[in-house]
Write a protein that holds these residues in place. Structure first.
Motif, short mmCIF file in Angstrom:
data_model
loop_
_atom_site.label_atom_id
_atom_site.label_comp_id
_atom_site.label_asym_id
_atom_site.label_seq_id
_atom_site.Cartn_x
_atom_site.Cartn_y
_atom_site.Cartn_z
N THR A 190 0.84 -1.20 0.00
CA THR A 190 0.00 0.00 0.00
C THR A 190 0.88 1.25 0.00
O THR A 190 2.07 1.19 0.34
N ILE A 191 0.29 2.38 -0.33
CA ILE A 191 1.01 3.64 -0.30
C ILE A 191 1.41 3.98 1.13
O ILE A 191 2.52 4.44 1.39
N GLU A 239 5.11 4.76 2.89
CA GLU A 239 5.43 5.95 3.68
C GLU A 239 5.92 5.60 5.09
O GLU A 239 6.77 6.28 5.64
N ASP A 240 5.38 4.50 5.66
CA ASP A 240 5.69 4.13 7.05
C ASP A 240 6.90 3.22 7.20
O ASP A 240 7.59 3.28 8.21
#
Length: 122
Positions: free
Chosen positions: A21-22, A26-27
């Motif tokens: 996932t996006i 990012e995380d």
């Protein structure tokens, strides 16, 4: 399911990393799949877009005649140097075979057979 490209500070390769996932992209800390390091800089990937119902256009470069294998090899190497990227062993193999005079269609056919693909008429 995004795929992001990164330049690795340690091994100097450009790598592609797949995330589910996006938000995961990012995380999560990206890790170089080549050397395992985390000193990565995200780069802008090349993209292409084909609209529904449209066929991609074939571009025949006037600089590279279809039947001139050595000139095609020279152009491939020049563009690789210009981009500053390593396109991998298959790219190098193709360039080497073209330099020896093998025809592009023959090379494509053998590479497709190697991975189990059949040639399709264009």
């Amino acid at each position: 399911m995004p795929i992001y490209e990164y330049d690795c500070h340690d091994c100097k390769k450009t790598v592609s990393i797949f995330f589910l996932t996006i938000s995961e992209a990012e995380d999560e800390q990206a890790v170089c799949p080549e050397c395992g390091q985390i000193k990565l800089k995200r780069v802008l990937s090349s993209t292409s877009l084909i609209r529904a119902g449209m066929e991609p256009k074939k571009i025949n470069s006037p600089k590279v005649p279809k039947n001139d294998s050595s000139l095609l090899a020279e152009t491939m190497k020049k563009e690789s140097r210009r981009s500053g990227r390593d396109y991998g062993d298959d790219f190098k193999e193709v360039a080497k075979r073209l330099e020896k005079g093998e025809k592009a269609d023959s090379i494509e056919k053998s590479l497709r057979a190697r991975v189990g693909e059949k040639m399709q008429a264009h």
